[in-house]
Design an enzyme around this catalytic site. Structure first.
Site, mmCIF file in Angstrom:
data_model
loop_
_atom_site.group_PDB
_atom_site.id
_atom_site.type_symbol
_atom_site.label_atom_id
_atom_site.label_comp_id
_atom_site.label_asym_id
_atom_site.label_seq_id
_atom_site.Cartn_x
_atom_site.Cartn_y
_atom_site.Cartn_z
ATOM 1 N N SER A 133 0.830 -1.216 0.000
ATOM 2 C CA SER A 133 0.000 0.000 0.000
ATOM 3 C C SER A 133 0.860 1.260 0.000
ATOM 4 C CB SER A 133 -0.916 -0.012 1.217
ATOM 5 O OG SER A 133 -0.147 -0.188 2.381
ATOM 6 N N CYS A 134 0.175 2.374 -0.286
ATOM 7 C CA CYS A 134 0.851 3.677 -0.251
ATOM 8 C C CYS A 134 1.088 4.071 1.202
ATOM 9 C CB CYS A 134 -0.038 4.740 -0.888
ATOM 10 S SG CYS A 134 -0.368 4.431 -2.623
ATOM 11 N N PRO A 135 2.132 4.790 1.595
ATOM 12 C CA PRO A 135 3.249 5.157 0.730
ATOM 13 C C PRO A 135 4.408 4.152 0.731
ATOM 14 C CG PRO A 135 3.491 6.292 2.823
ATOM 15 C CD PRO A 135 2.300 5.376 2.953
ATOM 16 N N THR A 136 4.208 2.986 1.342
ATOM 17 C CA THR A 136 5.306 2.006 1.413
ATOM 18 C C THR A 136 5.762 1.588 0.021
ATOM 19 O OG1 THR A 136 4.348 1.215 3.472
ATOM 20 C CG2 THR A 136 6.059 -0.146 2.502
ATOM 21 N N ASN A 137 4.817 1.534 -0.932
ATOM 22 C CA ASN A 137 5.223 1.135 -2.281
ATOM 23 C C ASN A 137 6.197 2.167 -2.866
ATOM 24 O OD1 ASN A 137 3.256 3.127 -2.614
ATOM 25 N ND2 ASN A 137 1.745 1.723 -3.465
#
Lengths: 70, 74, 270
Positions: free
Chosen positions: B10-14
């Site tokens: 998921s964002c912002p980990t991607n």
């Protein structure tokens, strides 16, 4: 004369250059026994307060010891 | 060409992971990122472009997206 | 050194920043910062450096947590009263970030021990509450060439400056020697608005982090002063002084010495 004191304009009722020690009195500077004076970017020796003079247009900063932290 | 699979992230980990991968490769190298539909594909490509990288293509494959880009050094 | 999944998540908000990235976070993880004083200034410094992932943090203080500390020393809590401050601080730091190494020094700094203490660290932070320590820290860091952050607070005022020995002015360039010993302070000088060290200490932690990252402009050659009542920050440019007793052209201080303190009033400063 017009001076900048601690970043703000200040004027005193003297035209001729004034010794720093007298300036401290004229401006009623607090804690004169603790204060350090920076005049036009240079830190003055405490011993120079009678000898060094301020003139029109000078920039003066009063710096204080702050010994706390705990 | 290296492919980095960011599907399921998921964002912002991607974006963070994309940044970290790009740190370790040489400027001028082309890489592929696999991204989910929705927020990821809406955010990650333009954010990487904002970082200065060259987007070479974005295509949809089977419900996810393949982003191809060339790393540009800062 | 590759960041683990947990580190990527923990430090994601750092990594997102251009000035940090994975490379910067690794620099923080490899960084070593010593905090001298685990009280008003030391508390926010320790909390934020732990949160930031500074990998090795040293903290020095001989004192125990006292009830009167809790109004401002936010790393300590009521159950910690009576505990050694460095142990209390270490517990909280490791609770925030278990992967850190926290070295505790349950001692006062002195001319005898400070050189050995600072040797292992990249950046030193003055979180002390007395002039003797502040001058000692300055002298030790200047003689050892260690960059450090000076900090001092008093009632509603605070000031801080970062010193890179040899390159920028040191504390003695501004204050060549401690204040006159024959001036006895009044009781009200022991008062401090609780929030004040929070502001100053966090600024000092910011400098440590910037130093480790190599980012931004350090607060060198300028004394940042803050007055909480007027809510004003000012910056006073300061020059490296040729007359400075320790880093000037003709230094008179070439070794460390404990400055004897003036008589204190009602354990002023403790």
């Amino acid at each position: 004369m017009n001076l900048t004191v601690n970043g703000k304009p200040a004027s005193i009722a003297e035209e001729n250059p004034v010794p720093v020690s007298q300036l401290l009195e004229l401006l009623r500077v607090e804690q004169r026994e603790y204060v350090t004076v920076e005049l036009n970017g240079d830190i003055l020796d405490r011993g120079d307060f009678d000898g060094a003079t301020v003139k029109d247009g000078d920039n003066v900063e009063f710096l204080y010891f702050m010994g706390g932290g705990r | 060409m290296e492919t980095i699979d960011l599907r399921g992230v998921s964002c912002p980990t991607n974006f963070v992971k994309a940044k970290l991968e790009l740190e370790d490769i040489e400027a001028g190298t082309t890489v592929e990122f696999l991204l989910d539909d929705g927020e990821p594909v809406k955010n990650v490509p333009r954010s990487l472009k904002d970082e200065g990288h060259k987007l070479l293509g974005l295509k949809e494959v089977d419900g996810y997206y393949v982003l191809t880009l060339e790393k540009v050094e800062e | 050194m590759k960041l683990s999944e947990e580190q990527i998540t923990r430090y994601s908000r750092h990594i997102l920043l251009k000035e940090v990235g994975g490379k910067g976070q690794k620099k923080l993880l490899e960084g070593r910062v010593l905090i001298i004083g685990a009280g008003g200034l030391g508390s926010p410094i320790a909390l934020y450096l732990a949160a930031a992932g500074v990998g090795t943090i040293g903290i020095a203080d001989a004192d125990e947590v006292d009830l009167s500390n809790l109004q401002r020393q936010v790393i300590h809590t009521t159950p910690d009263v009576g505990k050694a401050k460095v142990l209390s601080a270490k517990e909280t730091m490791l609770a925030i970030n278990p992967e850190l190494t926290v070295n505790t020094y349950e001692t006062w700094v002195s001319a005898e021990n400070i050189a050995g203490m600072i040797a292992d660290y990249d950046f030193i932070i003055d979180g002390t509450d007395n002039f003797a320590a502040k001058f000692l820290i300055n002298d030790a860091c200047v003689l050892a060439g260690k960059p450090y952050s000076h900090g001092g607070i008093l009632q509603f005022d605070g000031q801080t400056m970062t010193i890179k020995p040899g390159e920028s002015p040191c504390y003695r360039c501004i204050f060549p020697e401690p204040p006159p010993k024959d001036v006895i302070p009044t009781c009200s000088r022991a008062g401090v608005i609780g929030v004040l060290p929070g502001v100053l200490g966090t600024l000092q932690a910011t400098e440590a982090i910037k130093y480790l990252l190599g980012a931004g402009d350090l607060l060198t050659g300028r004394l940042l002063t803050y007055n909480a009542l007027r809510m004003r920050f000012r910056e006073i440019p300061v020059k490296k002084s040729a007359k400075c007793p320790i880093c000037g052209d003709h230094p008179t201080i070439t070794e460390l010495k404990d400055e004897l303190e003036a008589m204190t009033v009602c354990d002023l400063g403790h």
